[in-house]
Scaffold this active site. Structure first.
Site, mmCIF file in Angstrom:
data_model
loop_
_atom_site.group_PDB
_atom_site.id
_atom_site.type_symbol
_atom_site.label_atom_id
_atom_site.label_comp_id
_atom_site.label_asym_id
_atom_site.label_seq_id
_atom_site.Cartn_x
_atom_site.Cartn_y
_atom_site.Cartn_z
ATOM 1 C CG ASP A 74 10.471 28.437 5.177
ATOM 2 O OD1 ASP A 74 9.784 27.529 5.666
ATOM 3 O OD2 ASP A 74 10.168 29.040 4.132
ATOM 4 C CG HIS A 174 14.723 18.483 3.020
ATOM 5 N ND1 HIS A 174 14.208 19.370 3.948
ATOM 6 C CD2 HIS A 174 15.292 19.251 2.050
ATOM 7 C CE1 HIS A 174 14.456 20.605 3.552
ATOM 8 N NE2 HIS A 174 15.093 20.567 2.409
ATOM 9 C CB CYS A 268 14.076 21.249 10.351
ATOM 10 S SG CYS A 268 13.564 20.042 9.174
HETATM 11 N N1 GLY Z 1 9.211 25.007 5.207
HETATM 12 C C1 GLY Z 1 10.456 24.381 5.103
HETATM 13 C C2 GLY Z 1 10.949 24.400 3.704
HETATM 14 O O1 GLY Z 1 10.152 24.311 2.796
HETATM 15 O O2 GLY Z 1 12.092 24.527 3.430
#
Ligand code: GLY
Length: 279
Positions: A74, A174, A268
């Site tokens: 990630d 989030h 992100c």
């Molecule tokens: N794939 C991003 C996260 O789950 O943090």
């Protein structure tokens, strides 16, 4: 919501640098995800290259590109590893254990940029940058499956000049899975029940009157806004008609269809920093 007018000119800094990270091949199979769609790695790479190119060439930022780490699937989602405001960088303690080591390269990069580093070392704290919305006046921190109350408290200690309010995040990864700043005093917000509920809480907690731009799709409410004096107002965002109401913005649509399959939104993929150039 209290009647304190926003002095919009003071809100949201410009940026000079962006920290991004290359995409590891392990992202396709191993990145954390809430869905089950297969990622086309080649397309994901193209999307990411375009994103980085826009930051560099269209927006004129100095881009620090960290190498991918195959052991950190990630790692392209750099936003979760640090929260930068002014000259201070809070190195987070990501909520997912598999993501904790992502902070090492981020700490080194932000140290190199001359920021004052604060580390979240308390082992009871977790915080992902994706849960942190800085409006220019205050912070909202999503309490989610990745971020807890202690993480929010440590953020409040790190950025003492600003009020910090917590917002429960339901049904999404989030806080910024359904919102972002789309301009000075302007919150872009998804239309879902979860997003609208969170917005209502933010409005109740705040002393400021924010304008809102409601997007039918939650993910489209995640855009990267920056105020670059040389470029006019800019928003790097997913293509959606409703953004065209923002007449003063330079709108740069960027596809994000592959990274979104592993819950990666536009914000992100960069940490934005305001420093003198050529540090
Ligand atoms: N794939 C991003 C996260 O789950 O943090």
């Amino acid at each position: 919501m209290a009647e304190v007018p926003l002095s919009k000119a003071q809100l949201l800094p410009g940026f000079t640098h962006a920290v991004v990270r290359a995409l590891p091949q392990s992202l396709a199979k191993e990145a954390l995800r809430t869905g089950s769609l297969e990622v086309d790695l080649l397309k994901a790479q193209e999307e990411h290259d375009k994103y980085v190119s826009v930051l560099k060439h269209r927006l004129g930022l100095e881009v620090v590109e960290l190498p991918a780490d195959e052991a950190l699937p990630d790692c392209v989602f750099v936003e979760d590893a640090a929260v930068v405001c002014g000259d201070t960088a809070l190195i987070t303690r990501p909520g997912a254990e598999s993501r904790r080591k992502e902070t090492e390269a981020m700490k080194a990069a932000l140290t190199e940029l001359g920021l004052s580093i604060v580390e979240m070392t308390d082992e009871s704290a977790t915080l992902d940058g994706g849960d942190v919305l800085f409006t220019g006046r205050e912070f909202f921190v999503g309490l989610s499956m990745r971020t807890n109350q202690r993480g929010a408290e440590i953020l409040a200690d790190a950025f003492k000049d600003y009020a910090v309010s917590t917002v429960p995040v339901q049904d999404r990864l989030h806080l910024k899975s359904f919102c972002s700043m789309a301009g000075p005093g302007l919150i872009a917000i998804g239309a879902s029940e979860a997003a609208q509920k969170a917005l209502k809480i933010m409005q109740q907690m705040s002393d400021h009157n924010y304008d809102k731009l409601t997007l039918p799709d939650d993910l489209a409410a995640n855009c990267v806004y920056m105020n670059l004096p040389s470029k006019g107002d800019s928003a790097l965002r997913l293509l959606l008609q409703v953004f065209e109401k923002l007449k003063d913005h330079m709108l740069i649509p960027v596809s994000n269809q592959e990274k979104v399959k592993v819950d990666g939104a536009l914000t992100c993929c960069s940490v934005l920093v305001n420093r003198k150039k050529n540090i």
